[in-house]
Design an enzyme around this catalytic site. Sequence first.
Site, PDB file in Angstrom:
ATOM      1  N   ASP A 289       0.820  -1.200   0.000  1.00  0.00           N
ATOM      2  CA  ASP A 289       0.000   0.000   0.000  1.00  0.00           C
ATOM      3  C   ASP A 289       0.863   1.262   0.000  1.00  0.00           C
ATOM      4  OD1 ASP A 289      -2.596   1.228   0.161  1.00  0.00           O
ATOM      5  OD2 ASP A 289      -2.148   1.724   2.238  1.00  0.00           O
ATOM      6  N   GLU A 336       1.091  -0.464  -5.045  1.00  0.00           N
ATOM      7  CA  GLU A 336      -0.043   0.463  -5.149  1.00  0.00           C
ATOM      8  C   GLU A 336       0.511   1.837  -5.486  1.00  0.00           C
ATOM      9  OE1 GLU A 336      -1.933   3.562  -4.450  1.00  0.00           O
ATOM     10  OE2 GLU A 336      -1.846   3.000  -2.341  1.00  0.00           O
ATOM     11  N   ASP A 390     -11.330   1.480  -1.582  1.00  0.00           N
ATOM     12  CA  ASP A 390     -11.475   2.921  -1.368  1.00  0.00           C
ATOM     13  C   ASP A 390     -12.417   3.575  -2.374  1.00  0.00           C
ATOM     14  OD1 ASP A 390      -9.909   3.265   0.900  1.00  0.00           O
ATOM     15  OD2 ASP A 390      -8.059   3.536  -0.239  1.00  0.00           O
TER      16      ASP A 390
END
Length: 499
Positions: A289, A336, A390
Amino acid sequence: GILLHPTSLPSAYGIGELGPVAHRFADFLRDAGQRIWQVLPLGPTGYGDSPYQCFSAFAGNPLLISLDTLVERGYLDSRQLDSRPEFSAGQVDFGAVIAWKVPWLRHAFRSFQRSSPAEREAFAAFCERHSGWLDGFALFMALKEAHDNVAWTLWDADLALHKPDAIQRARNQLHDEIECHKFIQFEFERQWCDLKAHCGRNEIRIMGDVPIYVALDSADVWANRDLFELDESGRPKAVSGVPPDYFSATGQLWGNPIYRWEAHAKAGYTWWIARLRRSLEMLDMIRLDHFRGFEAYYEIPGGEMTAVNGAWVKGPGAPLFEALENALGRLPIVAENLGVITPEVEALRERFGFPGMAILQFAFGNDPQASNFRPHNYPRHLAAYTGTHDNDTAVGWWTSTAGAGSIRTSVEVAEEMEHARRYLNTDGHEINWVMIRSLMASVADTVLFPLQDVLGVGSEGRMNLPGTSSGNWRWRFRQEDLTSAISARLRQLVETYER
Protein backbone atom coordinates in the site's frame (compact mmCIF):
# COMPACT_ATOMS: atom_id res chain seq x y z
CA GLY A 1 -9.33 -12.75 -8.99
CA ILE A 2 -11.74 -11.28 -6.46
CA LEU A 3 -11.18 -8.66 -3.77
CA LEU A 4 -13.12 -9.56 -0.63
CA HIS A 5 -12.10 -9.01 2.97
CA PRO A 6 -13.03 -11.96 5.24
CA THR A 7 -15.17 -9.72 7.47
CA SER A 8 -17.58 -9.50 4.50
CA LEU A 9 -18.23 -13.25 4.43
CA PRO A 10 -21.64 -14.49 5.61
CA SER A 11 -21.97 -16.14 9.02
CA ALA A 12 -24.48 -16.43 11.84
CA TYR A 13 -22.22 -14.54 14.23
CA GLY A 14 -22.30 -10.98 12.89
CA ILE A 15 -19.02 -11.00 10.99
CA GLY A 16 -17.25 -13.13 8.39
CA GLU A 17 -15.01 -15.89 9.73
CA LEU A 18 -12.18 -18.16 8.59
CA GLY A 19 -14.04 -21.46 8.97
CA PRO A 20 -16.53 -23.25 6.69
CA VAL A 21 -17.92 -20.06 5.11
CA ALA A 22 -14.44 -19.00 3.99
CA HIS A 23 -13.75 -22.45 2.54
CA ARG A 24 -17.03 -22.27 0.61
CA PHE A 25 -16.02 -18.90 -0.84
CA ALA A 26 -12.72 -20.41 -2.00
CA ASP A 27 -14.77 -23.14 -3.70
CA PHE A 28 -16.80 -20.44 -5.46
CA LEU A 29 -13.59 -18.84 -6.71
CA ARG A 30 -12.41 -22.20 -8.04
CA ASP A 31 -15.69 -22.87 -9.82
CA ALA A 32 -15.71 -19.34 -11.29
CA GLY A 33 -12.22 -19.78 -12.74
CA GLN A 34 -10.66 -17.23 -10.40
CA ARG A 35 -7.09 -17.71 -9.21
CA ILE A 36 -6.51 -14.89 -6.71
CA TRP A 37 -8.35 -14.03 -3.50
CA GLN A 38 -7.30 -10.55 -2.40
CA VAL A 39 -7.90 -9.52 1.20
CA LEU A 40 -7.27 -6.35 3.20
CA PRO A 41 -4.84 -6.27 6.17
CA LEU A 42 -5.62 -9.14 8.54
CA GLY A 43 -4.48 -7.55 11.81
CA PRO A 44 -6.51 -6.86 14.98
CA THR A 45 -8.42 -3.68 14.24
CA GLY A 46 -8.45 -0.65 16.49
CA TYR A 47 -9.62 2.90 15.78
CA GLY A 48 -12.69 3.03 13.54
CA ASP A 49 -12.52 -0.76 13.01
CA SER A 50 -10.16 -0.04 10.13
CA PRO A 51 -7.84 -2.82 8.92
CA TYR A 52 -5.37 0.00 8.24
CA GLN A 53 -5.26 0.96 11.95
CA CYS A 54 -4.29 -2.29 13.67
CA PHE A 55 -2.89 -3.06 17.10
CA SER A 56 -0.13 -5.09 15.41
CA ALA A 57 1.44 -5.49 11.98
CA PHE A 58 2.17 -9.15 12.82
CA ALA A 59 -0.91 -10.51 14.62
CA GLY A 60 -4.24 -11.72 13.27
CA ASN A 61 -7.72 -10.32 13.93
CA PRO A 62 -9.45 -12.36 16.67
CA LEU A 63 -12.87 -11.41 15.28
CA LEU A 64 -12.17 -13.57 12.22
CA ILE A 65 -11.78 -16.76 14.27
CA SER A 66 -14.52 -19.26 13.41
CA LEU A 67 -16.68 -20.14 16.39
CA ASP A 68 -17.95 -23.20 14.53
CA THR A 69 -14.38 -24.46 14.30
CA LEU A 70 -13.94 -23.89 18.03
CA VAL A 71 -17.04 -26.05 18.55
CA GLU A 72 -15.50 -28.76 16.35
CA ARG A 73 -12.34 -28.64 18.47
CA GLY A 74 -14.41 -29.12 21.61
CA TYR A 75 -13.55 -25.71 23.09
CA LEU A 76 -17.17 -24.50 22.87
CA ASP A 77 -20.57 -26.16 23.01
CA SER A 78 -22.81 -25.28 20.07
CA ARG A 79 -25.74 -24.83 22.46
CA GLN A 80 -23.84 -21.98 24.12
CA LEU A 81 -23.94 -20.02 20.87
CA ASP A 82 -27.70 -20.36 20.38
CA SER A 83 -28.28 -17.31 22.58
CA ARG A 84 -26.48 -15.00 20.16
CA PRO A 85 -28.05 -11.64 19.30
CA GLU A 86 -29.95 -11.11 16.05
CA PHE A 87 -27.01 -9.83 14.01
CA SER A 88 -27.53 -8.10 10.67
CA ALA A 89 -26.84 -10.33 7.69
CA GLY A 90 -25.72 -7.43 5.50
CA GLN A 91 -23.66 -5.24 7.85
CA VAL A 92 -21.05 -5.76 10.55
CA ASP A 93 -21.94 -4.07 13.84
CA PHE A 94 -18.42 -4.16 15.25
CA GLY A 95 -19.38 -3.00 18.73
CA ALA A 96 -22.02 -5.71 19.12
CA VAL A 97 -19.78 -8.39 17.64
CA ILE A 98 -16.88 -7.52 19.95
CA ALA A 99 -19.10 -7.46 23.04
CA TRP A 100 -20.56 -10.87 22.28
CA LYS A 101 -17.72 -12.76 20.59
CA VAL A 102 -14.62 -11.88 22.62
CA PRO A 103 -15.95 -13.49 25.84
CA TRP A 104 -16.47 -16.72 23.90
CA LEU A 105 -12.85 -16.61 22.70
CA ARG A 106 -11.78 -16.34 26.34
CA HIS A 107 -14.08 -19.22 27.21
CA ALA A 108 -12.41 -21.27 24.48
CA PHE A 109 -9.02 -20.51 26.03
CA ARG A 110 -10.16 -21.87 29.38
CA SER A 111 -11.34 -25.05 27.66
CA PHE A 112 -8.05 -25.28 25.76
CA GLN A 113 -6.16 -25.28 29.06
CA ARG A 114 -7.70 -28.72 29.69
CA SER A 115 -6.86 -30.02 26.21
CA SER A 116 -4.57 -32.89 25.24
CA PRO A 117 -0.78 -32.81 25.65
CA ALA A 118 -0.45 -32.77 21.86
CA GLU A 119 -2.57 -29.62 21.63
CA ARG A 120 -0.56 -27.87 24.31
CA GLU A 121 2.71 -28.93 22.68
CA ALA A 122 1.54 -27.42 19.38
CA PHE A 123 0.68 -24.21 21.24
CA ALA A 124 4.11 -24.11 22.91
CA ALA A 125 5.81 -24.62 19.56
CA PHE A 126 3.78 -21.77 18.03
CA CYS A 127 4.69 -19.45 20.90
CA GLU A 128 8.37 -20.26 20.58
CA ARG A 129 8.41 -19.90 16.79
CA HIS A 130 6.72 -16.49 16.89
CA SER A 131 8.12 -15.13 20.15
CA GLY A 132 9.77 -12.21 18.32
CA TRP A 133 6.41 -10.49 17.90
CA LEU A 134 3.96 -12.59 19.94
CA ASP A 135 5.39 -11.92 23.41
CA GLY A 136 5.26 -8.16 22.99
CA PHE A 137 1.85 -8.17 21.32
CA ALA A 138 0.21 -10.35 23.99
CA LEU A 139 1.63 -8.16 26.75
CA PHE A 140 0.49 -5.03 24.92
CA MET A 141 -3.08 -6.29 24.62
CA ALA A 142 -3.18 -7.42 28.26
CA LEU A 143 -1.95 -3.98 29.34
CA LYS A 144 -4.52 -2.24 27.15
CA GLU A 145 -7.28 -4.19 28.87
CA ALA A 146 -5.79 -3.37 32.30
CA HIS A 147 -5.92 0.32 31.32
CA ASP A 148 -9.56 0.26 30.11
CA ASN A 149 -8.39 -0.03 26.49
CA VAL A 150 -7.02 3.53 26.26
CA ALA A 151 -4.04 4.25 24.01
CA TRP A 152 -0.63 3.33 25.43
CA THR A 153 0.38 6.99 25.55
CA LEU A 154 -2.14 7.32 28.42
CA TRP A 155 -0.87 4.36 30.46
CA ASP A 156 1.15 4.57 33.65
CA ALA A 157 4.35 6.37 32.67
CA ASP A 158 6.77 3.52 33.40
CA LEU A 159 4.73 1.11 31.27
CA ALA A 160 4.22 3.63 28.48
CA LEU A 161 7.98 4.21 28.40
CA HIS A 162 8.64 0.46 28.43
CA LYS A 163 10.74 0.55 31.61
CA PRO A 164 12.19 -2.99 32.16
CA ASP A 165 11.19 -3.33 35.83
CA ALA A 166 7.61 -2.24 35.12
CA ILE A 167 7.41 -4.58 32.13
CA GLN A 168 8.57 -7.56 34.18
CA ARG A 169 6.04 -6.83 36.93
CA ALA A 170 3.29 -6.62 34.34
CA ARG A 171 4.32 -9.96 32.82
CA ASN A 172 4.03 -11.58 36.24
CA GLN A 173 0.75 -9.93 37.19
CA LEU A 174 -0.97 -10.46 33.84
CA HIS A 175 0.31 -13.96 33.07
CA ASP A 176 -3.09 -15.56 32.41
CA GLU A 177 -4.32 -12.66 30.27
CA ILE A 178 -1.11 -12.78 28.23
CA GLU A 179 -1.50 -16.53 27.69
CA CYS A 180 -5.08 -15.99 26.55
CA HIS A 181 -3.98 -13.55 23.85
CA LYS A 182 -1.29 -15.99 22.74
CA PHE A 183 -3.89 -18.75 22.47
CA ILE A 184 -6.16 -16.52 20.37
CA GLN A 185 -3.28 -15.90 17.97
CA PHE A 186 -2.51 -19.63 17.92
CA GLU A 187 -6.09 -20.39 16.92
CA PHE A 188 -6.12 -17.62 14.30
CA GLU A 189 -2.94 -19.09 12.83
CA ARG A 190 -4.36 -22.60 12.68
CA GLN A 191 -7.57 -21.50 11.01
CA TRP A 192 -5.79 -19.21 8.57
CA CYS A 193 -3.29 -21.93 7.60
CA ASP A 194 -6.15 -24.38 7.03
CA LEU A 195 -7.86 -21.86 4.74
CA LYS A 196 -4.66 -21.04 2.88
CA ALA A 197 -3.97 -24.73 2.34
CA HIS A 198 -7.51 -25.21 1.01
CA CYS A 199 -6.97 -22.33 -1.41
CA GLY A 200 -3.63 -23.81 -2.47
CA ARG A 201 -5.20 -27.17 -3.27
CA ASN A 202 -7.60 -25.29 -5.56
CA GLU A 203 -4.79 -23.29 -7.22
CA ILE A 204 -5.93 -20.04 -5.61
CA ARG A 205 -3.29 -17.63 -4.39
CA ILE A 206 -4.03 -15.24 -1.55
CA MET A 207 -2.97 -11.63 -2.05
CA GLY A 208 -2.84 -9.58 1.13
CA ASP A 209 -2.37 -5.93 1.87
CA VAL A 210 0.67 -4.53 3.69
CA PRO A 211 0.06 -0.89 4.67
CA ILE A 212 3.12 1.34 4.59
CA TYR A 213 2.32 2.72 8.07
CA VAL A 214 1.30 1.23 11.40
CA ALA A 215 -1.06 2.69 14.00
CA LEU A 216 0.28 4.84 16.84
CA ASP A 217 -1.71 2.72 19.30
CA SER A 218 0.02 -0.52 18.38
CA ALA A 219 2.45 -2.97 19.90
CA ASP A 220 4.83 -2.08 17.05
CA VAL A 221 5.17 1.58 18.02
CA TRP A 222 4.98 1.00 21.78
CA ALA A 223 7.85 -1.50 21.73
CA ASN A 224 9.96 0.29 19.08
CA ARG A 225 9.66 3.99 19.90
CA ASP A 226 13.13 4.71 18.53
CA LEU A 227 11.93 3.74 15.04
CA PHE A 228 9.22 6.44 14.91
CA GLU A 229 9.10 10.23 15.05
CA LEU A 230 7.70 10.64 18.58
CA ASP A 231 8.17 13.20 21.33
CA GLU A 232 9.15 12.30 24.91
CA SER A 233 5.55 11.49 25.85
CA GLY A 234 5.14 9.19 22.85
CA ARG A 235 2.98 11.50 20.78
CA PRO A 236 3.81 11.90 17.07
CA LYS A 237 5.93 14.86 16.02
CA ALA A 238 4.62 14.32 12.50
CA VAL A 239 1.91 12.13 11.00
CA SER A 240 1.05 10.53 7.69
CA GLY A 241 -1.48 11.39 5.02
CA VAL A 242 -1.83 12.60 1.46
CA PRO A 243 -2.56 16.07 0.08
CA PRO A 244 -5.90 17.09 -1.48
CA ASP A 245 -6.78 14.73 -4.32
CA TYR A 246 -9.57 12.97 -6.23
CA PHE A 247 -11.04 11.68 -2.96
CA SER A 248 -10.91 14.76 -0.72
CA ALA A 249 -10.54 18.53 -1.06
CA THR A 250 -8.66 18.73 2.27
CA GLY A 251 -6.52 15.65 1.69
CA GLN A 252 -6.45 12.59 3.91
CA LEU A 253 -5.10 12.89 7.45
CA TRP A 254 -4.25 9.29 8.29
CA GLY A 255 -2.56 10.17 11.58
CA ASN A 256 -0.04 7.32 11.67
CA PRO A 257 3.38 8.21 13.09
CA ILE A 258 6.16 8.77 10.57
CA TYR A 259 9.12 6.41 10.52
CA ARG A 260 12.61 7.50 11.55
CA TRP A 261 14.05 6.05 8.39
CA GLU A 262 17.63 6.77 9.42
CA ALA A 263 17.13 4.55 12.47
CA HIS A 264 15.71 1.75 10.31
CA ALA A 265 18.67 2.01 7.95
CA LYS A 266 21.15 1.93 10.84
CA ALA A 267 19.48 -1.27 12.11
CA GLY A 268 19.70 -2.86 8.67
CA TYR A 269 15.93 -2.57 8.18
CA THR A 270 15.49 -5.56 10.52
CA TRP A 271 11.96 -4.51 11.57
CA TRP A 272 10.84 -4.31 7.96
CA ILE A 273 12.47 -7.63 7.13
CA ALA A 274 10.62 -9.26 10.03
CA ARG A 275 7.36 -7.63 8.95
CA LEU A 276 7.60 -8.82 5.34
CA ARG A 277 8.78 -12.26 6.41
CA ARG A 278 5.66 -12.61 8.55
CA SER A 279 3.48 -11.36 5.69
CA LEU A 280 4.97 -13.90 3.30
CA GLU A 281 4.29 -16.69 5.80
CA MET A 282 0.61 -15.82 5.59
CA LEU A 283 0.28 -14.70 1.97
CA ASP A 284 1.26 -15.74 -1.54
CA MET A 285 1.31 -12.19 -2.90
CA ILE A 286 1.48 -8.73 -1.36
CA ARG A 287 -0.19 -5.50 -2.40
CA LEU A 288 2.19 -2.92 -0.94
CA ASP A 289 0.00 0.00 0.00
CA HIS A 290 1.05 3.60 -0.77
CA PHE A 291 4.20 2.56 -2.61
CA ARG A 292 5.00 6.16 -3.52
CA GLY A 293 5.68 6.82 0.19
CA PHE A 294 8.83 4.71 0.00
CA GLU A 295 10.28 7.15 -2.53
CA ALA A 296 8.87 10.31 -0.93
CA TYR A 297 6.17 10.59 1.74
CA TYR A 298 3.80 13.36 2.74
CA GLU A 299 4.55 14.57 6.28
CA ILE A 300 2.01 16.59 8.27
CA PRO A 301 2.93 18.35 11.53
CA GLY A 302 1.44 16.69 14.61
CA GLY A 303 -1.72 18.42 15.80
CA GLU A 304 -2.98 19.50 12.36
CA MET A 305 -6.70 18.97 11.77
CA THR A 306 -6.44 18.38 8.00
CA ALA A 307 -3.78 17.26 5.53
CA VAL A 308 -3.57 20.62 3.76
CA ASN A 309 -0.41 21.81 5.56
CA GLY A 310 2.13 19.12 4.76
CA ALA A 311 5.31 18.60 2.80
CA TRP A 312 6.91 15.83 0.74
CA VAL A 313 10.02 14.28 2.32
CA LYS A 314 12.40 11.77 0.73
CA GLY A 315 11.81 8.16 1.81
CA PRO A 316 14.19 5.20 2.12
CA GLY A 317 14.10 4.33 -1.58
CA ALA A 318 16.07 1.47 -3.08
CA PRO A 319 18.18 0.54 0.00
CA LEU A 320 15.06 -0.72 1.81
CA PHE A 321 14.05 -3.04 -1.03
CA GLU A 322 17.62 -4.19 -1.53
CA ALA A 323 17.74 -5.20 2.13
CA LEU A 324 14.39 -6.97 1.83
CA GLU A 325 15.39 -8.90 -1.27
CA ASN A 326 18.76 -9.84 0.19
CA ALA A 327 16.98 -11.31 3.21
CA LEU A 328 13.83 -12.74 1.62
CA GLY A 329 14.55 -13.26 -2.06
CA ARG A 330 12.49 -11.88 -4.93
CA LEU A 331 9.38 -10.22 -3.53
CA PRO A 332 5.92 -11.08 -4.96
CA ILE A 333 4.73 -7.49 -4.63
CA VAL A 334 2.11 -5.46 -6.47
CA ALA A 335 2.92 -1.79 -5.90
CA GLU A 336 -0.04 0.46 -5.15
CA ASN A 337 1.15 3.38 -7.25
CA LEU A 338 -1.97 5.54 -7.24
CA GLY A 339 -2.20 9.23 -6.51
CA VAL A 340 0.58 11.75 -7.22
CA ILE A 341 3.14 9.53 -8.94
CA THR A 342 6.46 11.01 -10.02
CA PRO A 343 9.04 9.61 -12.45
CA GLU A 344 11.21 8.77 -9.41
CA VAL A 345 8.44 6.58 -7.96
CA GLU A 346 8.01 4.71 -11.23
CA ALA A 347 11.76 4.27 -11.59
CA LEU A 348 11.90 2.69 -8.12
CA ARG A 349 9.01 0.37 -8.94
CA GLU A 350 10.47 -0.67 -12.27
CA ARG A 351 13.93 -1.22 -10.79
CA PHE A 352 12.56 -4.03 -8.64
CA GLY A 353 10.11 -5.35 -11.22
CA PHE A 354 6.96 -4.69 -9.19
CA PRO A 355 3.78 -4.41 -11.30
CA GLY A 356 1.75 -1.29 -10.66
CA MET A 357 -2.02 -0.82 -10.51
CA ALA A 358 -4.68 0.66 -12.79
CA ILE A 359 -8.21 1.52 -11.65
CA LEU A 360 -10.82 1.58 -14.42
CA GLN A 361 -13.02 4.04 -12.53
CA PHE A 362 -10.19 6.57 -12.79
CA ALA A 363 -9.87 6.22 -16.58
CA PHE A 364 -12.46 8.74 -17.73
CA GLY A 365 -11.83 11.95 -15.81
CA ASN A 366 -9.64 14.91 -16.70
CA ASP A 367 -6.73 14.02 -14.41
CA PRO A 368 -3.44 13.97 -16.39
CA GLN A 369 -2.83 10.37 -15.28
CA ALA A 370 -6.26 9.13 -16.36
CA SER A 371 -4.92 7.85 -19.68
CA ASN A 372 -2.74 5.37 -17.78
CA PHE A 373 -5.92 3.74 -16.50
CA ARG A 374 -7.47 3.21 -19.96
CA PRO A 375 -7.14 -0.41 -21.05
CA HIS A 376 -5.74 0.36 -24.50
CA ASN A 377 -2.70 1.90 -22.74
CA TYR A 378 -2.05 -0.97 -20.32
CA PRO A 379 1.30 -2.72 -20.18
CA ARG A 380 1.20 -6.47 -19.64
CA HIS A 381 2.93 -6.30 -16.25
CA LEU A 382 0.01 -4.73 -14.38
CA ALA A 383 -2.75 -5.42 -11.87
CA ALA A 384 -5.94 -3.80 -13.19
CA TYR A 385 -9.07 -3.28 -11.07
CA THR A 386 -12.60 -2.07 -11.69
CA GLY A 387 -12.23 -0.39 -8.28
CA THR A 388 -10.68 -0.96 -4.87
CA HIS A 389 -11.88 -0.88 -1.26
CA ASP A 390 -11.48 2.92 -1.37
CA ASN A 391 -13.74 3.38 -4.39
CA ASP A 392 -17.47 3.40 -4.69
CA THR A 393 -18.79 0.23 -6.31
CA ALA A 394 -18.97 0.18 -10.11
CA VAL A 395 -22.76 0.61 -10.03
CA GLY A 396 -22.52 3.27 -7.33
CA TRP A 397 -19.88 5.15 -9.31
CA TRP A 398 -21.97 5.04 -12.48
CA THR A 399 -25.06 6.44 -10.78
CA SER A 400 -23.30 8.95 -8.53
CA THR A 401 -23.01 12.70 -8.54
CA ALA A 402 -20.07 14.47 -6.90
CA GLY A 403 -19.58 12.73 -3.56
CA ALA A 404 -19.16 14.29 -0.14
CA GLY A 405 -15.77 15.96 0.14
CA SER A 406 -15.00 15.35 -3.54
CA ILE A 407 -13.15 18.01 -5.51
CA ARG A 408 -15.15 17.09 -8.63
CA THR A 409 -18.11 19.22 -9.68
CA SER A 410 -21.36 17.81 -11.06
CA VAL A 411 -20.33 19.07 -14.52
CA GLU A 412 -17.05 17.17 -14.30
CA VAL A 413 -18.90 14.05 -13.22
CA ALA A 414 -21.27 14.35 -16.21
CA GLU A 415 -18.32 14.75 -18.59
CA GLU A 416 -16.63 11.74 -17.02
CA MET A 417 -19.72 9.58 -17.48
CA GLU A 418 -20.08 10.65 -21.11
CA HIS A 419 -16.47 9.71 -21.77
CA ALA A 420 -17.08 6.34 -20.12
CA ARG A 421 -20.16 5.74 -22.32
CA ARG A 422 -18.15 6.38 -25.47
CA TYR A 423 -15.10 4.44 -24.38
CA LEU A 424 -16.95 1.38 -23.08
CA ASN A 425 -19.61 1.56 -25.81
CA THR A 426 -22.39 1.19 -23.27
CA ASP A 427 -25.70 2.67 -22.28
CA GLY A 428 -24.94 1.75 -18.68
CA HIS A 429 -26.89 -1.50 -18.60
CA GLU A 430 -25.03 -3.91 -16.30
CA ILE A 431 -22.16 -1.42 -16.11
CA ASN A 432 -20.37 -3.70 -13.63
CA TRP A 433 -20.17 -6.52 -16.17
CA VAL A 434 -19.19 -4.11 -18.94
CA MET A 435 -16.23 -3.00 -16.81
CA ILE A 436 -15.31 -6.56 -15.82
CA ARG A 437 -15.33 -7.62 -19.48
CA SER A 438 -13.20 -4.61 -20.45
CA LEU A 439 -10.49 -5.67 -18.00
CA MET A 440 -10.74 -9.36 -18.89
CA ALA A 441 -10.15 -8.39 -22.53
CA SER A 442 -7.12 -6.24 -21.73
CA VAL A 443 -3.47 -7.31 -21.90
CA ALA A 444 -2.96 -6.74 -18.15
CA ASP A 445 -1.67 -10.03 -16.78
CA THR A 446 -3.66 -9.65 -13.54
CA VAL A 447 -7.23 -8.36 -13.25
CA LEU A 448 -9.18 -8.12 -9.99
CA PHE A 449 -12.73 -7.19 -9.12
CA PRO A 450 -14.30 -6.37 -5.76
CA LEU A 451 -17.04 -8.89 -5.10
CA GLN A 452 -19.47 -5.96 -4.92
CA ASP A 453 -18.83 -5.35 -8.63
CA VAL A 454 -19.40 -9.00 -9.50
CA LEU A 455 -22.71 -8.88 -7.63
CA GLY A 456 -23.75 -5.50 -9.06
CA VAL A 457 -24.15 -3.88 -5.64
CA GLY A 458 -24.77 -0.13 -5.44
CA SER A 459 -23.20 2.45 -3.15
CA GLU A 460 -24.60 0.66 -0.12
CA GLY A 461 -21.81 -1.86 -0.69
CA ARG A 462 -18.99 0.65 -0.54
CA MET A 463 -16.33 -0.62 1.84
CA ASN A 464 -14.57 2.65 2.72
CA LEU A 465 -14.93 6.36 2.11
CA PRO A 466 -11.42 7.85 2.49
CA GLY A 467 -11.16 10.74 4.88
CA THR A 468 -14.00 9.48 7.10
CA SER A 469 -13.68 7.47 10.31
CA SER A 470 -17.11 5.95 10.88
CA GLY A 471 -19.51 3.70 8.99
CA ASN A 472 -16.78 1.98 6.99
CA TRP A 473 -15.66 -1.66 6.61
CA ARG A 474 -19.17 -2.96 7.38
CA TRP A 475 -20.53 -4.50 4.15
CA ARG A 476 -21.28 -8.23 3.99
CA PHE A 477 -22.78 -10.43 1.30
CA ARG A 478 -25.30 -13.23 1.79
CA GLN A 479 -24.52 -16.80 0.79
CA GLU A 480 -27.46 -16.89 -1.62
CA ASP A 481 -25.88 -13.99 -3.55
CA LEU A 482 -23.23 -16.33 -4.99
CA THR A 483 -25.37 -18.04 -7.59
CA SER A 484 -24.29 -20.67 -10.08
CA ALA A 485 -25.21 -18.21 -12.85
CA ILE A 486 -22.67 -15.66 -11.59
CA SER A 487 -20.03 -18.36 -11.26
CA ALA A 488 -20.69 -19.56 -14.82
CA ARG A 489 -20.62 -16.02 -16.18
CA LEU A 490 -17.22 -15.30 -14.64
CA ARG A 491 -15.82 -18.60 -15.86
CA GLN A 492 -17.08 -17.94 -19.37
CA LEU A 493 -15.23 -14.61 -19.47
CA VAL A 494 -12.09 -16.33 -18.19
CA GLU A 495 -12.32 -18.86 -21.01
CA THR A 496 -13.28 -16.31 -23.67
CA TYR A 497 -10.25 -14.16 -22.96
CA GLU A 498 -7.89 -17.08 -22.29
CA ARG A 499 -7.20 -16.19 -18.70
